[in-house]
Write a protein that holds these residues in place. Sequence first.
Motif, PDB file in Angstrom:
ATOM      1  N   ALA A  87     -75.439 -27.411 -28.620  1.00 47.84           N
ATOM      2  CA  ALA A  87     -74.390 -27.344 -27.982  1.00 47.84           C
ATOM      3  C   ALA A  87     -73.479 -25.976 -27.281  1.00 47.84           C
ATOM      4  CB  ALA A  87     -72.777 -28.278 -29.119  1.00 47.84           C
ATOM      5  N   ARG A  88     -72.463 -26.483 -27.132  1.00 48.76           N
ATOM      6  CA  ARG A  88     -72.593 -24.599 -26.706  1.00 48.76           C
ATOM      7  C   ARG A  88     -70.718 -24.208 -26.551  1.00 48.76           C
ATOM      8  NH1 ARG A  88     -75.805 -25.868 -21.237  1.00 48.76           N
ATOM      9  NH2 ARG A  88     -74.725 -23.819 -20.575  1.00 48.76           N
ATOM     10  N   ASP A  89     -70.538 -23.652 -26.762  1.00 47.77           N
ATOM     11  CA  ASP A  89     -68.703 -23.304 -26.268  1.00 47.77           C
ATOM     12  C   ASP A  89     -68.578 -22.025 -26.475  1.00 47.77           C
ATOM     13  OD1 ASP A  89     -65.883 -23.079 -26.722  1.00 47.77           O
ATOM     14  OD2 ASP A  89     -66.018 -23.726 -28.672  1.00 47.77           O
ATOM     15  N   LEU A  90     -68.239 -22.136 -24.545  1.00 44.08           N
ATOM     16  CA  LEU A  90     -67.945 -20.758 -23.891  1.00 44.08           C
ATOM     17  C   LEU A  90     -66.601 -21.530 -23.458  1.00 44.08           C
ATOM     18  CD1 LEU A  90     -70.999 -21.499 -21.574  1.00 44.08           C
ATOM     19  CD2 LEU A  90     -70.961 -20.280 -23.984  1.00 44.08           C
ATOM     20  N   SER A  91     -65.589 -21.859 -24.478  1.00 42.05           N
ATOM     21  CA  SER A  91     -64.039 -22.022 -23.787  1.00 42.05           C
ATOM     22  C   SER A  91     -63.857 -20.486 -23.604  1.00 42.05           C
ATOM     23  CB  SER A  91     -63.139 -21.858 -25.107  1.00 42.05           C
ATOM     24  OG  SER A  91     -63.593 -23.486 -25.376  1.00 42.05           O
ATOM     25  N   LYS A 127     -67.494 -25.944 -22.325  1.00 46.20           N
ATOM     26  CA  LYS A 127     -67.929 -26.750 -23.640  1.00 46.20           C
ATOM     27  C   LYS A 127     -68.916 -27.690 -23.565  1.00 46.20           C
ATOM     28  CE  LYS A 127     -66.015 -27.240 -28.277  1.00 46.20           C
ATOM     29  NZ  LYS A 127     -64.258 -27.495 -29.132  1.00 46.20           N
ATOM     30  N   ALA A 170     -69.592 -30.042 -26.761  1.00 50.39           N
ATOM     31  CA  ALA A 170     -68.725 -29.948 -28.199  1.00 50.39           C
ATOM     32  C   ALA A 170     -69.996 -30.605 -29.374  1.00 50.39           C
ATOM     33  CB  ALA A 170     -67.595 -31.000 -28.128  1.00 50.39           C
ATOM     34  N   ASN A 171     -70.200 -29.722 -31.062  1.00 53.23           N
ATOM     35  CA  ASN A 171     -70.386 -29.996 -31.828  1.00 53.23           C
ATOM     36  C   ASN A 171     -70.236 -31.031 -32.121  1.00 53.23           C
ATOM     37  OD1 ASN A 171     -71.145 -26.996 -32.388  1.00 53.23           O
ATOM     38  ND2 ASN A 171     -69.622 -27.004 -33.328  1.00 53.23           N
ATOM     39  N   GLN A 214     -63.444 -16.218 -31.069  1.00 55.73           N
ATOM     40  CA  GLN A 214     -61.708 -17.372 -32.197  1.00 55.73           C
ATOM     41  C   GLN A 214     -61.972 -17.066 -33.145  1.00 55.73           C
ATOM     42  OE1 GLN A 214     -59.734 -18.875 -29.585  1.00 55.73           O
ATOM     43  NE2 GLN A 214     -60.877 -18.786 -28.461  1.00 55.73           N
ATOM     44  N   ASP A 266     -67.225 -20.174 -30.560  1.00 59.95           N
ATOM     45  CA  ASP A 266     -67.640 -19.559 -29.734  1.00 59.95           C
ATOM     46  C   ASP A 266     -66.591 -18.634 -30.203  1.00 59.95           C
ATOM     47  OD1 ASP A 266     -65.462 -17.885 -27.746  1.00 59.95           O
ATOM     48  OD2 ASP A 266     -63.949 -19.659 -27.415  1.00 59.95           O
ATOM     49  N   GLY A 275     -72.604 -24.940 -31.995  1.00 56.64           N
ATOM     50  CA  GLY A 275     -72.486 -23.881 -30.771  1.00 56.64           C
ATOM     51  C   GLY A 275     -70.348 -23.705 -31.089  1.00 56.64           C
TER      52      GLY A 275
END
Length: 290
Positions: A63-67, A73, A75-76, A100, A97, A95
């Motif tokens: 996963a990747r979270d680059l919000s 994103k 999502a997980n 946050q 962010d 992943g």
Amino acid sequence: MLIDFSSRPPLPEFSPAAPHLSNYRRVYEASETLSAGSQAARGLDGYLETYERLGTRHVVLKARDLSTTFGFKIANESVADFVKSHGPRFIGFAGVDPYQADAVAAFDHAVNHLGLRGLNLQCFELKMAPDDARLFPLYEKAIELDVPVNIHCGINFSTQTPMSVGKPEYLDNVMVRYPELRAIASPPGWPWVQELIGVAWRHPNLYIGLLAVRPKLLAKAHSGYEPLLQYGRTILKQKMIFGSAFPMMPVDTAVGEMNSLDLSDEVRKLWLHDNAAHFLRLAPGNEAVR
């Protein structure tokens, strides 16, 4: 037996729009065109059949979270749902962010409630070097949870982020601060390959991910990757972990090129399976003796 440490299923939720990676599409155009015609790219059935045919024990999805940085994103929940739906062959990494306030809680939830088994930090997409203090709570949580962390290393082709964030020296700083952290540097550090070799040699818990690079380049003179072959079949033979990086490269091509390298059977088995099994803390399964 094979473990692929880097793959993305051919599904929309794993390939959201990513304008910040448009330059990657230019750089990898040839290999991605080849990949688009591969069996694994022929829908989900072809993807699953490829890994079955290759006798794959596990495939790692990340996963990747680059919000905050890029509004992007994977999502997980999407990774966890795929793993749940398609069986124990697939292993998911979370992943989060780090900008946050709930990043550590989200990581904990991904492991303890979604069943994910590691953390993925594509630091160039986060616009942070790996030794940025904002990542320290995530490293500490990974140690607490006893799960590994994948950390991007080397050049990136997104011209919206300096390539300097991928220097292995920043990973050295992380491992000095957190020697008990299980981490993998991937891709394998180009154009600072020798520096990465030095860092991995120094730190027992740091591995090198052979992904997002054509394996044949390890044997190509003046490619800059040659030291990986030299050290990876000798003093670092238990540190090298294979990943196809599909769909950046066809799975079959990546495995075929890896098998074509001048490696002993013992070292090939370590690179393609045993090292990843050890890194992921998998149940014993005919691993080479350490």
